[in-house]
Write an enzyme that holds these catalytic residues in place. Structure first.
Site, PDB file in Angstrom:
ATOM      1  N   ASN B 394       0.826  -1.201   0.000  1.00 34.39           N
ATOM      2  CA  ASN B 394       0.000   0.000   0.000  1.00 34.39           C
ATOM      3  C   ASN B 394       0.864   1.257   0.000  1.00 34.39           C
ATOM      4  O   ASN B 394       1.063   1.870  -1.048  1.00 34.39           O
ATOM      5  CB  ASN B 394      -0.958  -0.026   1.206  1.00 34.39           C
ATOM      6  CG  ASN B 394      -1.964   1.109   1.167  1.00 34.39           C
ATOM      7  OD1 ASN B 394      -1.931   1.932   0.258  1.00 34.39           O
ATOM      8  ND2 ASN B 394      -2.835   1.172   2.137  1.00 34.39           N
ATOM      9  N   ASP B 395       1.400   1.617   1.154  1.00 33.97           N
ATOM     10  CA  ASP B 395       2.136   2.878   1.247  1.00 33.97           C
ATOM     11  C   ASP B 395       3.282   2.988   0.251  1.00 33.97           C
ATOM     12  O   ASP B 395       3.581   4.073  -0.230  1.00 33.97           O
ATOM     13  CB  ASP B 395       2.688   3.045   2.675  1.00 33.97           C
ATOM     14  CG  ASP B 395       1.570   3.301   3.681  1.00 33.97           C
ATOM     15  OD1 ASP B 395       0.512   3.796   3.262  1.00 33.97           O
ATOM     16  OD2 ASP B 395       1.760   2.991   4.867  1.00 33.97           O
TER      17      ASP B 395
END
Lengths: 102, 465
Positions: B394-395
């Site tokens: 994600n990040d």
């Protein structure tokens, strides 16, 4: 004037840090997990100290407080040595190249 | 009985073999040979120790028994452990090295004659300093690794635990460790030795609790480094070259890995150590909670997109490890390859919970390592790829890191996933990632969200291909 033997050990220590620095930078990032498990295994060479501690008791009393700590440390380090090297080997065996015949 | 000089030479050889063991890891082809060198080095060190003591009485048998017990436990763990649990295993192993260092230091403190360090209450000053350092660092490694292990295992919450006055408290404890070490060396009091151990255990515990789950790659590398310094400290006490060399190698190895991990997150080492990251960012993300439209799809849509692609880049993350999706993923890729689609894998340096975590999982699923690329190697290829398949990351894909200087992850190197023609994002919900910030990628025109468990979704896509 004589040089204290400590200075020699310190020299070995500092030089080894440099060796470690250059050797570890050349480790490929995909093998960083095996690197951690193998460094873990080799740092358990501390078992050398544990063996000396374990065998320090005289023949009448093998078990005194000091040697018991030694024996326990032997087991802890042995878990690491066997576990560390074997799990590294297991991981490394999985790294395969693309099959050429494809 | 082996002479002291001869055993010193053997210890040196064993140290050199350990250097070669690490050197072997520069490529997968030489790595297995490297591991063999490591084992050989260890066998030499242990054998030489037995020979130099030369005492093959009852004590020797007891030593062998303890060695065997530990060895059996270790071998059993090594064969049973699933590859997804590797971060926990390494954290657990670090704690054992730390504890072993503490035990050796205790033993040397109680019976210094055995190590030629003087007599109880009258230990050589230099040795006592080295011993105290080894014991304190070992204790910190032990309790810190236990916390890291509990966090990784999920027994303890992965979110940072912070409280008021945490940093001043830690500072006071660290200073008192130095003061007590000084007093211990001047008085040789055994009470002070035990107090030193106790507060070192305490500080190891306190140092790790404020650090969040996704910072674990830094923590594990850092504890790896500590275990090395502890071993080196004991090595100085025992005047043992093999231990000094190994301690220095392991210490610098862990330090380099910590540095690489910090760089992968664009954070300073101190920022990570002070902890609490992710806890105080929640407020900023809740402010701009306006509903933005997302496109979501199912396995059928995803399969359609991939079938029509000519190249696909896969971006795995921690979520893939949690869902154990690596085998399902490789099956999907096999099907894609049968359709003449070019597939490669892109790995972010901090993907997963420890350095190289994703690489091991992909290797376990029989993905050839020459299809797996690091961030710098592959980042330019996203612009030319048709589909990016983000599974469990994600990040590390958040374009905000490049565009928004206000963002807590601004400046972190990210994979340029958004440059692909289309992005498939497998995720269970729209919840923000670890850093507590929304991922802009979710709302991009060319992103298709696949809301499902990573493993199930991958299997469904394979069926539809």
């Amino acid at each position: 004037m004589e040089i204290d033997p400590f200075i020699f050990r310190l020299s070995i220590f500092i030089l080894s840090i440099f060796i470690g620095y250059y050797v570890v930078w050349s480790v490929t990032p995909s093998l960083h997990t095996p690197l951690m498990s193998v460094t873990n295994a080799i740092s358990s060479v501390i078992i050398v100290g544990a063996i000396i501690a374990g065998l320090a008791g005289n023949s009448d009393s093998i078990f005194n407080t000091s040697s018991i700590f030694g024996f326990l440390a032997i087991s802890l380090a042995a878990i690491n040595i066997f576990g560390g090297f074997l799990v590294t080997q297991r991981m490394l065996a999985m790294y395969k190249k693309k099959k050429k015949d494809k | 009985m082996l002479s002291a000089n001869l055993s010193a030479i053997f210890y040196l050889i064993s140290g050199i073999l350990f250097i070669l063991a690490l050197r072997g890891l520069s490529s997968p082809e030489t790595s297995r040979q490297g591991n063999f060198f490591g084992i050989l080095g260890m066998v030499i060190a242990i054998t030489v120790t037995f020979l130099s003591i030369g005492n093959f009485s009852t004590g020797f048998v007891v030593v062998l028994i303890f060695l065997l017990i530990g060895g059996l436990i270790g071998a059993f763990i090594a064969y049973k452990i699933p590859m997804t649990a590797m971060p926990e295993l390494v954290a657990g192993f670090h704690s054992l090295v730390g504890l072993a260092a503490v035990f050796v230091a205790i033993s040397a403190f109680l019976n210094p004659e055995a190590f030629n360090l003087g007599s109880p209450g009258n230990i050589k000053l230099g040795s006592l300093i080295e011993m105290s350092i080894g014991a304190a660092v070992g204790a910190i490694t032990f309790s810190g690794s236990i916390i890291a292990f509990l966090k990784l295992q999920g027994i303890m919450s992965g979110s940072p635990i912070t409280f008021k006055g945490q940093h001043p408290l830690n500072a006071i404890i660290l200073i008192s460790i130095i003061v007590i070490t000084y007093l211990l060396c001047s008085t040789q009091s055994s009470n002070l030795f035990w107090i030193l151990l106790a507060i070192s255990f305490l500080i190891g515990f306190l140092l790790i609790i404020p650090i969040g789950g996704a910072d674990m790659p830094v923590v594990i590398s850092m504890l790896n480094s500590y275990s090395g310094w502890a071993a080196a400290g004991i090595g100085f006490t025992l005047e043992n070259t093999a231990l000094i060399i190994t301690g220095a190698l392991v210490g610098s190895s862990g330090a380099i890995l910590s540095y690489i991990m910090c760089k992968g997150m664009n954070r300073s080492f101190f920022n990570v150590i002070l902890g609490g990251f992710g806890a105080n960012e929640q407020s900023s993300s809740s402010q701009n909670k306006e509903q933005r439209p997302v496109k979501s799809g199912n396995a059928d849509d995803a399969a359609f997109l991939m079938k029509n692609a000519s190249s696909v880049i896969i971006v795995p993350g921690y979520g893939m490890a949690v869902a154990q999706a690596q085998h399902a993923l490789r099956e999907m890729v096999d099907t894609l390859k049968k359709n003449d689609i070019k597939v490669s894998y892109a790995i972010h340096p901090v993907a997963g919970r420890m350095p190289g975590h994703m690489n091991v999982l992909l290797a376990e699923a029989n993905v050839p390592y020459d299809e797996v690329f690091e961030l710098e190697e592959i980042n330019n290829d996203f612009a030319n790829a048709d589909v990016a398949f983000v599974i469990g990351a994600n990040d590390v894909t958040n374009p905000v890191a490049k565009t928004d200087p206000q963002s807590p992850i601004y400046g972190m190197p990210v994979l340029d996933v958004e440059k692909c023609k289309s992005v498939l994002f497998v995720k269970r919900s729209l919840s923000p990632g670890y850093a507590g910030i929304d991922n802009d990628l979710f709302y991009k025109e060319n992103t298709l969200m696949l809301f499902a468990d990573a493993k199930k979704m991958t299997e469904d896509i394979t069926k539809n291909l």
